[in-house]
Write a protein that holds these residues in place. Structure first.
Motif, mmCIF file in Angstrom:
data_model
loop_
_atom_site.group_PDB
_atom_site.id
_atom_site.type_symbol
_atom_site.label_atom_id
_atom_site.label_comp_id
_atom_site.label_asym_id
_atom_site.label_seq_id
_atom_site.Cartn_x
_atom_site.Cartn_y
_atom_site.Cartn_z
ATOM 1 N N VAL A 1 3.163 0.725 5.999
ATOM 2 C CA VAL A 1 3.174 1.954 6.791
ATOM 3 C C VAL A 1 4.596 2.270 7.258
ATOM 4 O O VAL A 1 5.460 1.389 7.344
ATOM 5 N N ALA B 1 -0.423 6.019 2.790
ATOM 6 C CA ALA B 1 -0.815 6.069 4.205
ATOM 7 C C ALA B 1 0.420 5.723 5.032
ATOM 8 O O ALA B 1 0.767 4.551 5.185
ATOM 9 N N GLY C 1 0.139 3.880 10.505
ATOM 10 C CA GLY C 1 -0.709 2.734 10.774
ATOM 11 C C GLY C 1 -1.251 2.806 12.188
ATOM 12 O O GLY C 1 -0.496 3.061 13.134
ATOM 13 N N HIS D 1 -3.876 4.164 7.841
ATOM 14 C CA HIS D 1 -4.206 2.759 7.593
ATOM 15 C C HIS D 1 -4.548 2.111 8.934
ATOM 16 O O HIS D 1 -3.735 2.139 9.862
ATOM 17 N N LEU E 1 0.839 -1.197 0.000
ATOM 18 C CA LEU E 1 0.000 0.000 0.000
ATOM 19 C C LEU E 1 0.874 1.247 0.000
ATOM 20 O O LEU E 1 1.958 1.260 0.598
ATOM 21 N N ASP F 1 2.215 -4.206 5.275
ATOM 22 C CA ASP F 1 1.363 -3.523 4.292
ATOM 23 C C ASP F 1 2.047 -2.299 3.703
ATOM 24 O O ASP F 1 1.739 -1.890 2.579
#
Length: 241
Positions: free
Chosen positions: A78, A13, A16, A42, A10, A76
């Motif tokens: 962050v 963002a 997190g 996120h 991702l 992911d």
């Protein structure tokens, strides 16, 4: 087009947020309402981490779940981790050791910095959702002096009951009154206060009302993580023309 490199699942963002498993309403200004943030975030919910279990039961047995969720957020993509409960200062060290990104587990971490901003005769006070279960261990884990004044919304009609009871409805005006009344009671009991730090991440919607009523600067998780994110993704300035 300029060549770019990937490596994340991702993008966009940088922060997190580890979320409690809750159903109470999260209004704008609450950390768990995405419109609160002027940047993308996120979220990841830590299942079974109820407000009561984290705040009143010391988050017993939940460390591994929070570590796993933090690692998932980093996987992911962050660049920094925070949580949506000030009581999770208890996990600051373990979370920071478990991931390769900065961790800001609790709004309470601001207290030491705020104290450095104030005159020697003034100090910060902490407003919490549960004064009866905010222990020395929580304070020490966040670097908070143990003689720090603490006020609580526990005696109010709505805020603590609805949030820690995980109620599906919240009377916002009563919650506002609880927060303001608790802050005023703390300032009356401790006239040397120079600022207030909000422990609870659900108190953000009422920060402006508390500041107006007490005449003191109010530090919440919102300003803390806005500062945090600005370091993760520094603003780029164009060169002068």
């Amino acid at each position: 087009m300029k060549r770019v490199t990937g490596g994340k699942a991702l993008y966009g963002a940088s922060v997190g947020i580890l979320m409690l498993d809750a159903r109470f309403p999260r209004i704008p200004g609450d950390m768990g309402n995405a419109v609160t943030w002027p940047f993308p975030v996120h979220y990841r919910v830590v299942r079974s981490a109820s407000p009561d279990r984290v705040v009143r039961q010391g988050a017993e047995g939940l460390l591994d779940a929070f570590v796993d969720a933090a690692r998932g957020l980093v996987a992911d993509g962050v660049d920094g981790i925070t949580t949506n409960c000030g009581f999770l200062s208890l996990f600051q060290q373990e979370l920071a050791e478990a991931v390769r990104v900065p961790v800001a587990s609790s709004s309470l971490m601001q207290v030491a910095m705020v104290n450095r901003m104030l005159a020697p005769s003034r100090r910060a006070g902490v407003l919490t959702i549960s004064g009866s279960t905010l222990t020395d261990a929580h304070l020490l884990a966040a670097g908070v002096p143990l003689d720090t004044p603490v006020g609580s919304t526990e005696g109010g009609a709505e805020f603590t009951r609805a949030i820690l009871g995980n109620e599906p409805a919240l009377d916002v005006e009563l919650a506002r009154q609880d927060n303001v009344a608790a802050a005023l009671a703390m300032t009356r009991a401790h006239p040397d206060l120079g600022a207030i730090v909000l422990e609870c991440t659900n108190m953000g919607p009422y920060a402006a009302d508390i500041a107006r009523a007490t005449g003191l600067p109010v530090f919440s998780i919102v300003n803390f993580i806005t500062w945090f994110q600005a370091a993760l993704v520094p603003r780029r300035f164009d060169p002068p023309l």
